[in-house]
Each structure stands twice: as structure tokens, then as C-alpha cells.
Design a protein around this motif. Structure first.
Motif, PDB file in Angstrom:
ATOM      1  N   ILE A  40       0.868  -1.175   0.000  1.00 31.12           N
ATOM      2  CA  ILE A  40       0.000   0.000   0.000  1.00 31.12           C
ATOM      3  C   ILE A  40       0.904   1.225   0.000  1.00 31.12           C
ATOM      4  O   ILE A  40       2.041   1.169   0.452  1.00 31.12           O
ATOM      5  N   GLY A  41       0.411   2.305  -0.550  1.00 29.19           N
ATOM      6  CA  GLY A  41       1.186   3.542  -0.592  1.00 29.19           C
ATOM      7  C   GLY A  41       1.707   3.803  -1.995  1.00 29.19           C
ATOM      8  O   GLY A  41       1.480   3.017  -2.919  1.00 29.19           O
ATOM      9  N   GLU A  42       2.389   4.930  -2.138  1.00 30.62           N
ATOM     10  CA  GLU A  42       2.925   5.301  -3.448  1.00 30.62           C
ATOM     11  C   GLU A  42       3.900   4.230  -3.930  1.00 30.62           C
ATOM     12  O   GLU A  42       4.727   3.750  -3.172  1.00 30.62           O
ATOM     13  N   GLY A  43       3.755   3.839  -5.162  1.00 31.14           N
ATOM     14  CA  GLY A  43       4.626   2.824  -5.745  1.00 31.14           C
ATOM     15  C   GLY A  43       4.251   1.395  -5.394  1.00 31.14           C
ATOM     16  O   GLY A  43       4.983   0.467  -5.727  1.00 31.14           O
ATOM     17  N   ALA A  44       3.116   1.190  -4.732  1.00 31.74           N
ATOM     18  CA  ALA A  44       2.694  -0.164  -4.348  1.00 31.74           C
ATOM     19  C   ALA A  44       2.501  -1.032  -5.586  1.00 31.74           C
ATOM     20  O   ALA A  44       2.018  -0.572  -6.616  1.00 31.74           O
ATOM     21  N   LYS A  45       2.896  -2.280  -5.451  1.00 29.62           N
ATOM     22  CA  LYS A  45       2.771  -3.249  -6.539  1.00 29.62           C
ATOM     23  C   LYS A  45       1.992  -4.459  -6.056  1.00 29.62           C
ATOM     24  O   LYS A  45       1.883  -4.707  -4.859  1.00 29.62           O
ATOM     25  N   GLN A  51      -2.242  -4.979  -4.647  1.00 27.06           N
ATOM     26  CA  GLN A  51      -1.984  -3.768  -3.858  1.00 27.06           C
ATOM     27  C   GLN A  51      -3.329  -3.267  -3.348  1.00 27.06           C
ATOM     28  O   GLN A  51      -4.362  -3.513  -3.961  1.00 27.06           O
ATOM     29  N   LEU A  52      -3.312  -2.583  -2.228  1.00 24.11           N
ATOM     30  CA  LEU A  52      -4.568  -2.211  -1.562  1.00 24.11           C
ATOM     31  C   LEU A  52      -4.873  -0.714  -1.568  1.00 24.11           C
ATOM     32  O   LEU A  52      -5.734  -0.255  -0.818  1.00 24.11           O
ATOM     33  N   ASN A  53      -4.220   0.053  -2.425  1.00 22.32           N
ATOM     34  CA  ASN A  53      -4.542   1.476  -2.530  1.00 22.32           C
ATOM     35  C   ASN A  53      -5.994   1.651  -2.974  1.00 22.32           C
ATOM     36  O   ASN A  53      -6.453   0.972  -3.887  1.00 22.32           O
ATOM     37  N   GLY A  54      -6.694   2.566  -2.323  1.00 22.58           N
ATOM     38  CA  GLY A  54      -8.071   2.862  -2.707  1.00 22.58           C
ATOM     39  C   GLY A  54      -9.001   1.672  -2.553  1.00 22.58           C
ATOM     40  O   GLY A  54      -9.958   1.522  -3.316  1.00 22.58           O
ATOM     41  N   LEU A  55      -8.751   0.833  -1.566  1.00 22.89           N
ATOM     42  CA  LEU A  55      -9.543  -0.383  -1.383  1.00 22.89           C
ATOM     43  C   LEU A  55     -11.027  -0.099  -1.216  1.00 22.89           C
ATOM     44  O   LEU A  55     -11.864  -0.724  -1.855  1.00 22.89           O
ATOM     45  N   PHE A  56     -11.359   0.851  -0.364  1.00 24.66           N
ATOM     46  CA  PHE A  56     -12.767   1.093  -0.041  1.00 24.66           C
ATOM     47  C   PHE A  56     -13.456   1.824  -1.188  1.00 24.66           C
ATOM     48  O   PHE A  56     -13.001   2.852  -1.654  1.00 24.66           O
ATOM     49  N   GLY A  57     -14.540   1.209  -1.666  1.00 30.63           N
ATOM     50  CA  GLY A  57     -15.256   1.712  -2.837  1.00 30.63           C
ATOM     51  C   GLY A  57     -14.898   0.950  -4.103  1.00 30.63           C
ATOM     52  O   GLY A  57     -15.527   1.114  -5.133  1.00 30.63           O
ATOM     53  N   ARG A  58     -13.906   0.100  -4.024  1.00 33.52           N
ATOM     54  CA  ARG A  58     -13.459  -0.699  -5.167  1.00 33.52           C
ATOM     55  C   ARG A  58     -14.233  -2.020  -5.199  1.00 33.52           C
ATOM     56  O   ARG A  58     -14.661  -2.521  -4.171  1.00 33.52           O
TER      57      ARG A  58
END
Length: 128
Positions: A40-45, A51-58
Motif C-alpha cells: 500500500i502507498g505510493e509505488g505499491a505493486k 496492492q490495496l490502494n483505494g480499497l474502499f469503494g473498489r
């Protein structure tokens, strides 16, 4: 007991409960259980898990480049706090056939803290 005293006691209890509801620092410590498979975070792969960026609403199965199980792709779930809490307690019960091999987090407070930590990160990985 006089009304102002009752009101003050109620307000103090409410504030204490609200303050305890979500602790981002505790959530970050809980994140250590997730980081072997997720970033998670910038550059997450994507790793073993997406990767869990922006998980909620996805929606389930929506991270580009990650090979989801057919169970996860077909789950038709939009992640919100309640769904995530149910899932993280027992992933295989919520989505039978998921590839996620994780015993789960059973403690509601820990789940709330982890949720607060995850919710900090937008789709781009930047803290909101």
C-alpha cells in the motif's frame, strides 16, 4: 444525579468510545500481518495479493495486473468497512474459493484500526 452531570458523563463516554474506535497507529502495526502479501502507498505493486490502494469503494477483482481467483472475480462485492470487517475475520467464509490464505483477524478493535490505516490511502497511493 443532575442533568448537567449526566450529560457530561455521557459526553465523556461518547468521546472516549469515539477516540478508541479507530487508531491509525495501531492499524499500521496490524498492517504488518498483511504486508507479506500486499503493498500500500505510493509505488505499491501487486505481490502474492493485490496492492490495496483505494480499497474502499473498489469492486472485487478490479486491480489491474493481478490474477484473481474466479471466486473473487465473481463475488461482485464493493469493499466498504462492513464488508471488509466480515472478510478479514474469515476470508474463505466470505468468499469461498478465494486464493487468500490468511487465518483472519477476529478482534473488532484491531479490524477497526486496520481499516483506519487502509482508508488513509487513495487510489494513487497518496495519503488523503
Amino acid at each position: 444525579m443532575k442533568l448537567p452531570v449526566v450529560a457530561a458523563a455521557f459526553a465523556a463516554a461518547f468521546i472516549a468510545t469515539s477516540a478508541q474506535a479507530q487508531d491509525v497507529s495501531a492499524g499500521e502495526r496490524s498492517w504488518n500481518k498483511c504486508r507479506a502479501c500486499h503493498q500500500i502507498g505510493e509505488g505499491a505493486k501487486n505481490l502474492v495479493g493485490p496492492q490495496l490502494n483505494g480499497l474502499f469503494g473498489r469492486h472485487t477483482g478490479a486491480v489491474e495486473g493481478y490474477s484473481y481467483s474466479s471466486a473473487n472475480k465473481g463475488a461482485n462485492i464493493t469493499w466498504d468497512e462492513a464488508v471488509f470487517a466480515e472478510y478479514i475475520k474469515d476470508p474463505k467464509a466470505k468468499i469461498p474459493g478465494t486464493k487468500m490464505v490468511f487465518a483472519g483477524i477476529k478482534n473488532d478493535k484491531e479490524i477497526a484500526d486496520l481499516t483506519a490505516f487502509l482508508k488513509q490511502f487513495g487510489k494513487d497511493g497518496k495519503k488523503m
